[in-house]
Design a protein around this motif. Structure first.
Motif, PDB file in Angstrom:
ATOM      1  N   GLU A  86       0.827  -1.208   0.000  1.00 16.37           N
ATOM      2  CA  GLU A  86       0.000   0.000   0.000  1.00 16.37           C
ATOM      3  C   GLU A  86       0.860   1.255   0.000  1.00 16.37           C
ATOM      4  OE1 GLU A  86      -3.478   0.360  -0.015  1.00 16.37           O
ATOM      5  OE2 GLU A  86      -3.465  -1.775  -0.491  1.00 16.37           O
ATOM      6  N   VAL A  87       2.100   1.143   0.469  1.00 15.19           N
ATOM      7  CA  VAL A  87       2.988   2.290   0.604  1.00 15.19           C
ATOM      8  C   VAL A  87       4.135   2.258  -0.401  1.00 15.19           C
ATOM      9  CG1 VAL A  87       4.451   3.531   2.240  1.00 15.19           C
ATOM     10  CG2 VAL A  87       2.452   2.313   3.069  1.00 15.19           C
ATOM     11  N   PHE A  88       4.637   1.065  -0.685  1.00 11.12           N
ATOM     12  CA  PHE A  88       5.861   0.932  -1.487  1.00 11.12           C
ATOM     13  C   PHE A  88       5.739  -0.266  -2.413  1.00 11.12           C
ATOM     14  CE2 PHE A  88      10.009  -1.180  -1.887  1.00 11.12           C
ATOM     15  CZ  PHE A  88      10.742  -0.170  -2.500  1.00 11.12           C
ATOM     16  N   ARG A  89       6.195  -0.101  -3.638  1.00  6.25           N
ATOM     17  CA  ARG A  89       6.268  -1.211  -4.594  1.00  6.25           C
ATOM     18  C   ARG A  89       7.718  -1.405  -5.006  1.00  6.25           C
ATOM     19  NH1 ARG A  89       1.415  -4.041  -5.906  1.00  6.25           N
ATOM     20  NH2 ARG A  89      -0.212  -2.736  -5.080  1.00  6.25           N
ATOM     21  N   PHE A  90       8.164  -2.642  -5.011  1.00  9.34           N
ATOM     22  CA  PHE A  90       9.529  -2.937  -5.425  1.00  9.34           C
ATOM     23  C   PHE A  90       9.695  -2.645  -6.915  1.00  9.34           C
ATOM     24  CE2 PHE A  90       9.107  -5.749  -1.716  1.00  9.34           C
ATOM     25  CZ  PHE A  90      10.230  -5.347  -1.007  1.00  9.34           C
ATOM     26  N   PRO A  91      10.876  -2.200  -7.319  1.00  6.77           N
ATOM     27  CA  PRO A  91      11.119  -2.039  -8.754  1.00  6.77           C
ATOM     28  C   PRO A  91      11.383  -3.406  -9.383  1.00  6.77           C
ATOM     29  CG  PRO A  91      13.064  -1.414  -7.493  1.00  6.77           C
ATOM     30  CD  PRO A  91      11.979  -1.720  -6.492  1.00  6.77           C
ATOM     31  N   GLY A  92      11.228  -3.498 -10.671  1.00  7.80           N
ATOM     32  CA  GLY A  92      11.540  -4.738 -11.367  1.00  7.80           C
ATOM     33  C   GLY A  92      10.332  -5.629 -11.554  1.00  7.80           C
ATOM     34  N   GLU A  93      10.615  -6.907 -11.833  1.00  6.64           N
ATOM     35  CA  GLU A  93       9.573  -7.872 -12.154  1.00  6.64           C
ATOM     36  C   GLU A  93       9.512  -8.980 -11.104  1.00  6.64           C
ATOM     37  OE1 GLU A  93      10.634  -9.246 -16.054  1.00  6.64           O
ATOM     38  OE2 GLU A  93       9.645  -7.550 -17.014  1.00  6.64           O
ATOM     39  N   ILE A  94       8.310  -9.375 -10.762  1.00  4.82           N
ATOM     40  CA  ILE A  94       8.111 -10.498  -9.848  1.00  4.82           C
ATOM     41  C   ILE A  94       8.143 -11.809 -10.630  1.00  4.82           C
ATOM     42  CG2 ILE A  94       5.590 -10.395 -10.002  1.00  4.82           C
ATOM     43  CD1 ILE A  94       5.551 -11.225  -7.031  1.00  4.82           C
ATOM     44  N   TYR A  95       7.808 -11.726 -11.890  1.00  2.85           N
ATOM     45  CA  TYR A  95       7.745 -12.866 -12.800  1.00  2.85           C
ATOM     46  C   TYR A  95       8.068 -12.317 -14.184  1.00  2.85           C
ATOM     47  CZ  TYR A  95       5.912 -17.340 -14.510  1.00  2.85           C
ATOM     48  OH  TYR A  95       5.792 -18.592 -15.056  1.00  2.85           O
ATOM     49  N   PRO A  96       8.689 -13.081 -15.062  1.00  7.56           N
ATOM     50  CA  PRO A  96       9.043 -12.532 -16.382  1.00  7.56           C
ATOM     51  C   PRO A  96       7.831 -11.901 -17.086  1.00  7.56           C
ATOM     52  CG  PRO A  96      10.051 -14.669 -16.103  1.00  7.56           C
ATOM     53  CD  PRO A  96       9.148 -14.461 -14.911  1.00  7.56           C
ATOM     54  N   GLY A  97       7.938 -10.613 -17.361  1.00 12.90           N
ATOM     55  CA  GLY A  97       6.868  -9.880 -18.028  1.00 12.90           C
ATOM     56  C   GLY A  97       5.830  -9.282 -17.089  1.00 12.90           C
ATOM     57  N   LEU A  98       5.962  -9.488 -15.774  1.00 11.93           N
ATOM     58  CA  LEU A  98       4.991  -8.973 -14.815  1.00 11.93           C
ATOM     59  C   LEU A  98       5.708  -8.130 -13.769  1.00 11.93           C
ATOM     60  CD1 LEU A  98       2.058  -8.966 -13.784  1.00 11.93           C
ATOM     61  CD2 LEU A  98       2.609 -11.035 -12.485  1.00 11.93           C
ATOM     62  N   LYS A  99       5.476  -6.827 -13.807  1.00 12.60           N
ATOM     63  CA  LYS A  99       6.141  -5.913 -12.874  1.00 12.60           C
ATOM     64  C   LYS A  99       5.421  -5.920 -11.526  1.00 12.60           C
ATOM     65  CE  LYS A  99       7.867  -2.857 -16.422  1.00 12.60           C
ATOM     66  NZ  LYS A  99       7.975  -1.503 -16.925  1.00 12.60           N
ATOM     67  N   PHE A 100       6.188  -5.623 -10.474  1.00  8.14           N
ATOM     68  CA  PHE A 100       5.603  -5.522  -9.130  1.00  8.14           C
ATOM     69  C   PHE A 100       4.494  -4.484  -9.107  1.00  8.14           C
ATOM     70  CE2 PHE A 100       9.591  -7.511  -7.696  1.00  8.14           C
ATOM     71  CZ  PHE A 100       9.090  -8.412  -6.773  1.00  8.14           C
ATOM     72  N   ALA A 101       4.676  -3.390  -9.830  1.00  4.35           N
ATOM     73  CA  ALA A 101       3.693  -2.299  -9.831  1.00  4.35           C
ATOM     74  C   ALA A 101       2.364  -2.730 -10.442  1.00  4.35           C
ATOM     75  CB  ALA A 101       4.260  -1.099 -10.581  1.00  4.35           C
ATOM     76  N   ASP A 102       2.357  -3.765 -11.280  1.00  2.43           N
ATOM     77  CA  ASP A 102       1.136  -4.223 -11.944  1.00  2.43           C
ATOM     78  C   ASP A 102       0.363  -5.257 -11.126  1.00  2.43           C
ATOM     79  OD1 ASP A 102       1.833  -2.595 -14.044  1.00  2.43           O
ATOM     80  OD2 ASP A 102       2.831  -4.210 -15.159  1.00  2.43           O
ATOM     81  N   VAL A 103       0.922  -5.685 -10.015  1.00  2.00           N
ATOM     82  CA  VAL A 103       0.275  -6.712  -9.190  1.00  2.00           C
ATOM     83  C   VAL A 103      -0.616  -6.023  -8.153  1.00  2.00           C
ATOM     84  CG1 VAL A 103       0.658  -8.599  -7.569  1.00  2.00           C
ATOM     85  CG2 VAL A 103       2.204  -8.293  -9.492  1.00  2.00           C
ATOM     86  N   PRO A 104      -1.907  -6.358  -8.123  1.00  2.00           N
ATOM     87  CA  PRO A 104      -2.781  -5.754  -7.115  1.00  2.00           C
ATOM     88  C   PRO A 104      -2.445  -6.275  -5.712  1.00  2.00           C
ATOM     89  CG  PRO A 104      -3.986  -7.383  -8.378  1.00  2.00           C
ATOM     90  CD  PRO A 104      -2.633  -7.263  -9.000  1.00  2.00           C
ATOM     91  N   ASN A 105      -2.861  -5.523  -4.735  1.00  2.00           N
ATOM     92  CA  ASN A 105      -2.607  -5.900  -3.352  1.00  2.00           C
ATOM     93  C   ASN A 105      -3.620  -6.944  -2.892  1.00  2.00           C
ATOM     94  OD1 ASN A 105      -1.536  -5.920  -0.818  1.00  2.00           O
ATOM     95  ND2 ASN A 105      -2.264  -3.922  -0.218  1.00  2.00           N
ATOM     96  N   GLY A 106      -3.233  -7.781  -1.952  1.00  2.00           N
ATOM     97  CA  GLY A 106      -4.144  -8.735  -1.324  1.00  2.00           C
ATOM     98  C   GLY A 106      -4.468  -9.925  -2.199  1.00  2.00           C
ATOM     99  N   LEU A 107      -5.714 -10.378  -2.105  1.00  2.00           N
ATOM    100  CA  LEU A 107      -6.149 -11.576  -2.823  1.00  2.00           C
ATOM    101  C   LEU A 107      -6.167 -11.392  -4.334  1.00  2.00           C
ATOM    102  CD1 LEU A 107      -9.053 -12.752  -0.491  1.00  2.00           C
ATOM    103  CD2 LEU A 107      -6.768 -13.721  -0.689  1.00  2.00           C
ATOM    104  N   GLY A 108      -6.194 -10.149  -4.794  1.00  2.00           N
ATOM    105  CA  GLY A 108      -6.159  -9.890  -6.230  1.00  2.00           C
ATOM    106  C   GLY A 108      -4.886 -10.406  -6.877  1.00  2.00           C
ATOM    107  N   ALA A 109      -3.820 -10.514  -6.106  1.00  3.07           N
ATOM    108  CA  ALA A 109      -2.552 -11.020  -6.640  1.00  3.07           C
ATOM    109  C   ALA A 109      -2.664 -12.478  -7.068  1.00  3.07           C
ATOM    110  CB  ALA A 109      -1.444 -10.860  -5.604  1.00  3.07           C
ATOM    111  N   LEU A 110      -3.554 -13.237  -6.445  1.00  2.49           N
ATOM    112  CA  LEU A 110      -3.712 -14.652  -6.804  1.00  2.49           C
ATOM    113  C   LEU A 110      -4.192 -14.813  -8.238  1.00  2.49           C
ATOM    114  CD1 LEU A 110      -5.367 -16.016  -3.545  1.00  2.49           C
ATOM    115  CD2 LEU A 110      -2.995 -16.295  -4.273  1.00  2.49           C
ATOM    116  N   LYS A 111      -4.968 -13.840  -8.724  1.00  2.72           N
ATOM    117  CA  LYS A 111      -5.508 -13.924 -10.082  1.00  2.72           C
ATOM    118  C   LYS A 111      -4.502 -13.463 -11.129  1.00  2.72           C
ATOM    119  CE  LYS A 111     -10.099 -12.957  -8.304  1.00  2.72           C
ATOM    120  NZ  LYS A 111     -11.138 -11.957  -8.201  1.00  2.72           N
ATOM    121  N   VAL A 112      -3.547 -12.614 -10.744  1.00  2.00           N
ATOM    122  CA  VAL A 112      -2.638 -12.000 -11.705  1.00  2.00           C
ATOM    123  C   VAL A 112      -1.338 -12.788 -11.853  1.00  2.00           C
ATOM    124  CG1 VAL A 112      -1.310  -9.903 -12.175  1.00  2.00           C
ATOM    125  CG2 VAL A 112      -3.621  -9.726 -11.282  1.00  2.00           C
TER     126      VAL A 112
END
Length: 194
Positions: A86-112
């Motif tokens: 909610e306060v800070f997003r890591f730079p870079g990608e969590i998965y190839p082609g998926l940036k940390f900034a594009d991942v929703p917080n909470g349970l929404g991350a399970l879908k993305v």
């Protein structure tokens, strides 16, 4: 309304004529074996109103307490996992082609986040847990060379903070499930979203 009050008063006085239960006396005698353990806090003392621990020995109590500590540690990380994005997003990608900034917080991350990431994460955590069990035992505290009083205080603090984190995580999860899309996750700190 008056009838309900009179009825409740009659029920409360009727219990004065009932013989005391032997089970309650046995429960308090057995519970006293764990009264001085780490994690017992005032004013409740060793809280076991249902008598679940009546048949426990010291090894069983230690196993359940270590499980509570481990669950508390996971809950503390879970609360951080809800609050930090909610306060800070890591730079870079969590998965190839998926940036940390594009991942929703909470349970929404399970879908993305793809399922292969969750499978790999599950096996990595399981491997670390399996390998450290042999070396450190089941969730034992490490001797960090501090005096006995400080060590006992730190253990008590970890158990208390873990209990609070378990409650906090469950509330964050409830809020995540019931909130509308786009609503802020942490509603008590509006300055985070300004």
């Amino acid at each position: 309304m008056k009838l309900a009050i009179v009825f409740s008063c009659l029920l409360s006085t009727a219990s004065a004529f009932v013989a005391p239960s032997v089970k309650n006396q046995a429960t308090s005698a057995l519970a006293s074996a764990f009264e001085n353990e780490v994690g017992v806090v005032a004013p409740t003392g060793f809280f076991d109103p249902l008598g679940i621990s009546d048949s426990w020995d010291a090894e069983t109590f230690s196993r359940y307490q270590n499980g509570e500590i481990k669950n508390g540690r996971v809950a503390m990380l879970g609360v951080l996992g809800y609050v930090v994005p909610e306060v800070f997003r890591f730079p870079g990608e969590i998965y190839p082609g998926l940036k940390f900034a594009d991942v929703p917080n909470g349970l929404g991350a399970l879908k993305v986040i793809p399922g292969s990431f969750w499978v790999a994460l599950f096996f990595c955590i399981g491997t670390v847990d399996f390998l450290t069990y042999e070396k450190y035992g089941f969730n034992e505290y490490q001797d960090l060379g501090m005096d006995e009083e400080t060590f006992a205080t730190r253990k008590q603090n970890e158990i208390s903070n873990g209990r609070l984190a378990m409650l906090a995580f469950m509330e964050l999860l409830r809020h995540d499930i019931t909130m509308d899309a786009g609503d802020p996750m942490i509603t008590g700190l509006p300055f985070l979203y300004e």
